[in-house]
Motif scaffolding. Structure first.
Motif, mmCIF file in Angstrom:
data_model
loop_
_atom_site.group_PDB
_atom_site.id
_atom_site.type_symbol
_atom_site.label_atom_id
_atom_site.label_comp_id
_atom_site.label_asym_id
_atom_site.label_seq_id
_atom_site.Cartn_x
_atom_site.Cartn_y
_atom_site.Cartn_z
ATOM 1 N N SER A 150 21.390 5.355 1.688
ATOM 2 C CA SER A 150 22.223 4.340 1.037
ATOM 3 C C SER A 150 23.063 3.606 2.076
ATOM 4 C CB SER A 150 23.128 5.005 -0.003
ATOM 5 O OG SER A 150 22.333 5.628 -0.996
ATOM 6 N N LYS A 151 23.398 2.359 1.761
ATOM 7 C CA LYS A 151 24.176 1.563 2.721
ATOM 8 C C LYS A 151 24.849 0.397 2.026
ATOM 9 C CE LYS A 151 20.176 -1.250 3.895
ATOM 10 N NZ LYS A 151 19.190 -1.595 4.876
ATOM 11 N N ILE A 152 25.920 -0.067 2.639
ATOM 12 C CA ILE A 152 26.581 -1.293 2.198
ATOM 13 C C ILE A 152 25.871 -2.453 2.894
ATOM 14 C CG2 ILE A 152 28.713 -2.628 2.283
ATOM 15 C CD1 ILE A 152 30.194 0.049 1.846
ATOM 16 N N ILE A 153 25.494 -3.464 2.120
ATOM 17 C CA ILE A 153 24.736 -4.603 2.646
ATOM 18 C C ILE A 153 25.683 -5.731 3.033
ATOM 19 C CG2 ILE A 153 22.946 -6.302 2.142
ATOM 20 C CD1 ILE A 153 21.904 -4.280 0.018
ATOM 21 N N THR A 154 26.518 -6.163 2.079
ATOM 22 C CA THR A 154 27.511 -7.210 2.354
ATOM 23 C C THR A 154 28.813 -6.808 1.682
ATOM 24 O OG1 THR A 154 26.955 -8.522 0.390
ATOM 25 C CG2 THR A 154 25.782 -9.055 2.429
ATOM 26 N N ASP A 155 29.895 -7.331 2.225
ATOM 27 C CA ASP A 155 31.202 -6.961 1.691
ATOM 28 C C ASP A 155 32.191 -8.082 1.965
ATOM 29 O OD1 ASP A 155 33.479 -5.681 0.787
ATOM 30 O OD2 ASP A 155 33.425 -4.079 2.268
ATOM 31 N N ASN A 156 32.857 -8.516 0.914
ATOM 32 C CA ASN A 156 34.018 -9.398 1.068
ATOM 33 C C ASN A 156 35.041 -8.923 0.044
ATOM 34 O OD1 ASN A 156 33.688 -10.845 -1.471
ATOM 35 N ND2 ASN A 156 31.977 -11.910 -0.496
ATOM 36 N N GLN A 157 36.141 -9.556 -0.098
ATOM 37 C CA GLN A 157 37.178 -9.034 -0.980
ATOM 38 C C GLN A 157 36.798 -9.079 -2.448
ATOM 39 O OE1 GLN A 157 40.950 -10.835 -0.093
ATOM 40 N NE2 GLN A 157 41.254 -9.475 1.648
ATOM 41 N N MET A 158 35.886 -9.949 -2.816
ATOM 42 C CA MET A 158 35.517 -10.109 -4.221
ATOM 43 C C MET A 158 34.278 -9.297 -4.601
ATOM 44 S SD MET A 158 36.658 -11.615 -6.825
ATOM 45 C CE MET A 158 36.274 -12.283 -8.397
ATOM 46 N N VAL A 159 33.266 -9.294 -3.737
ATOM 47 C CA VAL A 159 31.965 -8.698 -4.065
ATOM 48 C C VAL A 159 31.477 -7.834 -2.909
ATOM 49 C CG1 VAL A 159 29.541 -9.235 -4.536
ATOM 50 C CG2 VAL A 159 31.333 -10.637 -5.561
ATOM 51 N N VAL A 160 30.902 -6.682 -3.269
ATOM 52 C CA VAL A 160 30.226 -5.829 -2.298
ATOM 53 C C VAL A 160 28.830 -5.540 -2.843
ATOM 54 C CG1 VAL A 160 31.269 -3.735 -3.282
ATOM 55 C CG2 VAL A 160 30.333 -3.662 -0.972
ATOM 56 N N THR A 161 27.825 -5.727 -1.999
ATOM 57 C CA THR A 161 26.472 -5.342 -2.393
ATOM 58 C C THR A 161 26.092 -4.114 -1.577
ATOM 59 O OG1 THR A 161 25.466 -6.886 -0.829
ATOM 60 C CG2 THR A 161 25.712 -7.642 -3.101
ATOM 61 N N PHE A 162 25.387 -3.208 -2.243
ATOM 62 C CA PHE A 162 25.022 -1.959 -1.590
ATOM 63 C C PHE A 162 23.717 -1.441 -2.156
ATOM 64 C CE2 PHE A 162 27.931 -1.250 -5.083
ATOM 65 C CZ PHE A 162 27.502 -0.100 -5.740
ATOM 66 N N GLU A 163 23.091 -0.538 -1.410
ATOM 67 C CA GLU A 163 21.858 0.098 -1.848
ATOM 68 C C GLU A 163 22.082 1.593 -1.992
ATOM 69 O OE1 GLU A 163 18.566 -0.684 0.751
ATOM 70 O OE2 GLU A 163 18.521 -2.811 0.235
ATOM 71 N N LEU A 164 21.577 2.139 -3.085
ATOM 72 C CA LEU A 164 21.564 3.586 -3.301
ATOM 73 C C LEU A 164 20.101 3.998 -3.409
ATOM 74 C CD1 LEU A 164 24.349 3.909 -6.039
ATOM 75 C CD2 LEU A 164 24.586 4.019 -3.538
ATOM 76 N N ASN A 165 19.652 4.813 -2.470
ATOM 77 C CA ASN A 165 18.240 5.216 -2.427
ATOM 78 C C ASN A 165 17.312 4.010 -2.522
ATOM 79 O OD1 ASN A 165 18.989 7.864 -2.190
ATOM 80 N ND2 ASN A 165 18.564 8.405 -4.301
ATOM 81 N N GLY A 166 17.681 2.926 -1.850
ATOM 82 C CA GLY A 166 16.841 1.739 -1.813
ATOM 83 C C GLY A 166 16.989 0.791 -2.989
ATOM 84 N N LYS A 167 17.829 1.118 -3.967
ATOM 85 C CA LYS A 167 18.049 0.257 -5.135
ATOM 86 C C LYS A 167 19.339 -0.540 -4.933
ATOM 87 C CE LYS A 167 14.603 1.991 -7.436
ATOM 88 N NZ LYS A 167 13.335 1.351 -7.282
ATOM 89 N N LYS A 168 19.257 -1.844 -5.153
ATOM 90 C CA LYS A 168 20.394 -2.730 -4.930
ATOM 91 C C LYS A 168 21.377 -2.689 -6.100
ATOM 92 C CE LYS A 168 21.383 -7.576 -3.819
ATOM 93 N NZ LYS A 168 20.760 -8.888 -3.566
ATOM 94 N N PHE A 169 22.658 -2.712 -5.769
ATOM 95 C CA PHE A 169 23.758 -2.789 -6.726
ATOM 96 C C PHE A 169 24.746 -3.824 -6.214
ATOM 97 C CE2 PHE A 169 22.059 1.352 -7.457
ATOM 98 C CZ PHE A 169 22.378 1.720 -8.753
ATOM 99 N N MET A 170 25.540 -4.362 -7.126
ATOM 100 C CA MET A 170 26.640 -5.234 -6.747
ATOM 101 C C MET A 170 27.903 -4.708 -7.405
ATOM 102 S SD MET A 170 27.125 -9.383 -7.090
ATOM 103 C CE MET A 170 27.087 -9.465 -8.856
ATOM 104 N N GLY A 171 28.975 -4.633 -6.644
ATOM 105 C CA GLY A 171 30.281 -4.282 -7.175
ATOM 106 C C GLY A 171 31.164 -5.520 -7.140
ATOM 107 N N LEU A 172 31.803 -5.806 -8.260
ATOM 108 C CA LEU A 172 32.644 -6.994 -8.394
ATOM 109 C C LEU A 172 34.074 -6.565 -8.683
ATOM 110 C CD1 LEU A 172 33.033 -10.116 -8.923
ATOM 111 C CD2 LEU A 172 32.455 -9.595 -11.313
ATOM 112 N N ASN A 173 35.013 -7.074 -7.933
ATOM 113 C CA ASN A 173 36.432 -6.857 -8.224
ATOM 114 C C ASN A 173 36.856 -7.879 -9.269
ATOM 115 O OD1 ASN A 173 37.131 -4.635 -6.570
ATOM 116 N ND2 ASN A 173 37.015 -5.968 -4.778
ATOM 117 N N GLY A 174 36.556 -7.588 -10.524
ATOM 118 C CA GLY A 174 36.758 -8.538 -11.599
ATOM 119 C C GLY A 174 38.099 -8.439 -12.296
ATOM 120 N N GLY A 175 38.821 -7.341 -12.091
ATOM 121 C CA GLY A 175 40.114 -7.192 -12.743
ATOM 122 C C GLY A 175 40.077 -6.184 -13.883
ATOM 123 N N PRO A 176 41.180 -6.066 -14.612
ATOM 124 C CA PRO A 176 41.331 -5.013 -15.620
ATOM 125 C C PRO A 176 40.742 -5.322 -16.997
ATOM 126 C CG PRO A 176 43.372 -6.237 -15.435
ATOM 127 C CD PRO A 176 42.432 -6.792 -14.385
#
Length: 141
Positions: free
Chosen positions: A29-55
């Motif tokens: 697994s690895k982090i692909i891109t990262d900025n303050q709003m969005v981070v993209t990462f792979e877990l066992n080769g599968k892509k995910f996106m994390g969004l800092n969208g708020g509460p």
């Protein structure tokens, strides 16, 4: 090229922390891109996106991620890591991690055991009382 489909997970300011945590839990697994709003990462080769969208939105069990496990060691590893630091155990292999994301940690042998007409009822009875799956107990049901 075919369009990729991958999940976007909405966090309240914890996307980077979550991505780092998940990358520490899953091999390859690895982090692909990262900025303050969005981070993209792979877990066992599968892509995910994390969004800092708020509460505004919270995770719930309507969506969960299934982790197929060949061995009890794998089940124990994922269960321990994903319930650490504030995660919680559910029933029948379900858990919620410290970010509120739901996971199912499932032995790959379970469908085979449930399709055996001589064992299925006993297996269901045994696993319905479990939190974390115990492969030996399922096989002995």
């Amino acid at each position: 090229m075919e369009n990729q489909i991958y999940p976007c997970l909405w966090f309240d300011g914890q996307a980077q922390e979550a991505a780092q945590f998940y990358c520490s839990v899953f091999k390859n697994s690895k982090i692909i891109t990262d900025n303050q709003m969005v981070v993209t990462f792979e877990l066992n080769g599968k892509k995910f996106m994390g969004l800092n969208g708020g509460p505004e939105f919270k995770f719930n069990e309507a969506v969960s991620f299934v982790v197929d496990c060949e061995t009890q060691e794998d089940i124990d590893h994922y269960w321990s890591k994903l319930t650490s630091d504030g995660g919680s155990e559910g029933r029948c292999g379900w858990l919620t991690d410290k970010f509120g994301v739901s996971w199912q940690i499932v032995p790959t042998i379970l469908p085979k055991l449930l399709s055996d007409p001589n064992k299925a009822e006993n297996v269901m009875e045994v696993y319905s009382r479990m939190k974390k799956f115990d492969i030996k107990a399922l096989e002995n049901a």
